[in-house]
Design an enzyme around this catalytic site. Structure first.
Site, PDB file in Angstrom:
ATOM      1  N   ASP A  33       0.842  -1.195   0.000  1.00  8.33           N
ATOM      2  CA  ASP A  33       0.000   0.000   0.000  1.00  8.33           C
ATOM      3  C   ASP A  33       0.874   1.240   0.000  1.00  8.33           C
ATOM      4  O   ASP A  33       1.404   1.641   1.043  1.00  8.33           O
ATOM      5  CB  ASP A  33      -0.906  -0.004   1.240  1.00  8.33           C
ATOM      6  N   ASP A 177     -10.365  -5.140  -1.797  1.00 11.21           N
ATOM      7  CA  ASP A 177      -9.413  -4.635  -0.804  1.00 11.21           C
ATOM      8  C   ASP A 177     -10.146  -3.863   0.288  1.00 11.21           C
ATOM      9  O   ASP A 177     -10.706  -2.797   0.032  1.00 11.21           O
ATOM     10  CB  ASP A 177      -8.401  -3.730  -1.521  1.00 11.21           C
TER      11      ASP A 177
HETATM   12  C1  DX5 Z   1      -6.497   0.555   2.654  1.00 11.32           C
HETATM   13  C2  DX5 Z   1      -5.511  -0.352   2.004  1.00 11.32           C
HETATM   14  C3  DX5 Z   1      -5.769  -1.795   2.296  1.00 11.32           C
HETATM   15  C4  DX5 Z   1      -5.697  -2.171   3.755  1.00 11.32           C
HETATM   16  C5  DX5 Z   1      -6.399  -3.488   3.955  1.00 11.32           C
HETATM   17  O1  DX5 Z   1      -6.358   1.831   2.140  1.00 11.32           O
HETATM   18  O2  DX5 Z   1      -5.550  -0.195   0.585  1.00 11.32           O
HETATM   19  O3  DX5 Z   1      -4.903  -2.617   1.511  1.00 11.32           O
HETATM   20  O4  DX5 Z   1      -4.388  -2.244   4.210  1.00 11.32           O
HETATM   21  O5  DX5 Z   1      -6.451  -3.776   5.328  1.00 11.32           O
HETATM   22  P1  DX5 Z   1      -7.683  -4.546   6.002  1.00 11.32           P
HETATM   23  O6  DX5 Z   1      -7.753  -5.906   5.381  1.00 11.32           O
HETATM   24  O7  DX5 Z   1      -7.324  -4.571   7.442  1.00 11.32           O
HETATM   25  O8  DX5 Z   1      -8.929  -3.730   5.701  1.00 11.32           O
HETATM   26 ZN    ZN Z   2      -4.481  -1.766  -0.652  1.00 16.29          ZN
END
Ligand code: DX5
Ligand code: ZN
Length: 222
Positions: A33, A177
């Site tokens: 990310d 996601d």
């Molecule tokens: C949010 C990110 C995600 C996040 C997902 O902006 O793009 O990839 O890290 O984390 P979880 O699975 O905890 O929602």
């Molecule tokens: Zn992400």
């Protein structure tokens, strides 16, 4: 179901050992990310940390750019040779041209949509991308709850996918996601999702490989 853990939720001070712990076949990709503090409020890391991640693991990388001016940022990740580079529709001035640039580098081109961006725009963009990433939380942070408007968005995409697939045999990956857990993954699989990102679910537990295994098993439980 392909599983792509987001290292944003990993213990960042122990990132090296955490990466070495992650194993195939449970873990298919590592989701990076990249946040710039402008497109989203948070700031994470850039291509140098991404290069360091690559040195610690043979697992292919899934790059998610949450940045303004993706046309300037995308080429910085070519040397990383990731599986895909995904940028946001909302930030791109010329998404088709940028997808072509990524594909020319031999990398799969991904397009991400925030939870309020109309899905219909994908009808025109479908042929130019190898992967579509549906944000199921507002981008910016891990550990947020899954947004319920995602279900009808995924159903809308399934219609577009079916229509477009009749016209060409080009394969696309549907990735989701945000807020994925063992409770919603079976329904996601049923909705046609091929790949999930998981942050908190994978890393806020003892054993990340076991968490990925739990997700994969739950995906087939309906
Ligand atoms: C949010 C990110 C995600 C996040 C997902 O902006 O793009 O990839 O890290 O984390 P979880 O699975 O905890 O929602
Ligand atoms: Zn992400």
């Amino acid at each position: 179901m392909l599983v792509s853990p987001s290292i944003l939720a990993a213990p960042l001070t122990r990132l090296g050992e955490t990466l070495q712990q992650l194993k195939k076949p449970e873990i298919d990709f590592i989701h990076l990310d990249i946040m710039d503090g402008h497109f989203v409020p948070a700031l994470t890391f850039g291509e140098q940390v991404a290069e360091a991640v690559k040195r610690e693991t043979p697992i292919p990388l899934d790059v998610h750019l949450m940045v303004e001016h993706p046309e300037k940022e995308v080429p910085k990740y070519f040397a990383l040779e990731p599986h895909n580079i995904t940028f946001h529709y909302e930030a791109a001035k010329a998404p088709i041209r940028l997808a072509e640039t990524i594909r020319k580098a031999g990398i799969k081109a991904g397009l991400a949509l925030k939870p309020s961006t109309p899905v219909d725009i994908l009808e025109d963009l479908y042929p130019y991308f190898d992967l579509f990433l549906f944000m199921t939380v507002e981008p910016g942070y891990y550990g947020q709850p899954f947004l319920q408007n995602s279900w009808h968005r995924l159903a809308r995409f399934a219609e577009i996918r079916q229509r477009c697939a009749e016209q060409s045999d080009h394969e696309v990956i549907l990735e989701v996601d945000g807020g994925v857990t063992e409770k919603n993954i079976a329904r996601l699989a049923e909705a046609g999702v091929d790949m999930v990102v998981a942050g908190a679910f994978i890393f806020k537990a003892e054993d990340p490989n076991l968490q990925a295994e739990i997700l994969k098993q739950a995906a087939h439980s309906l």
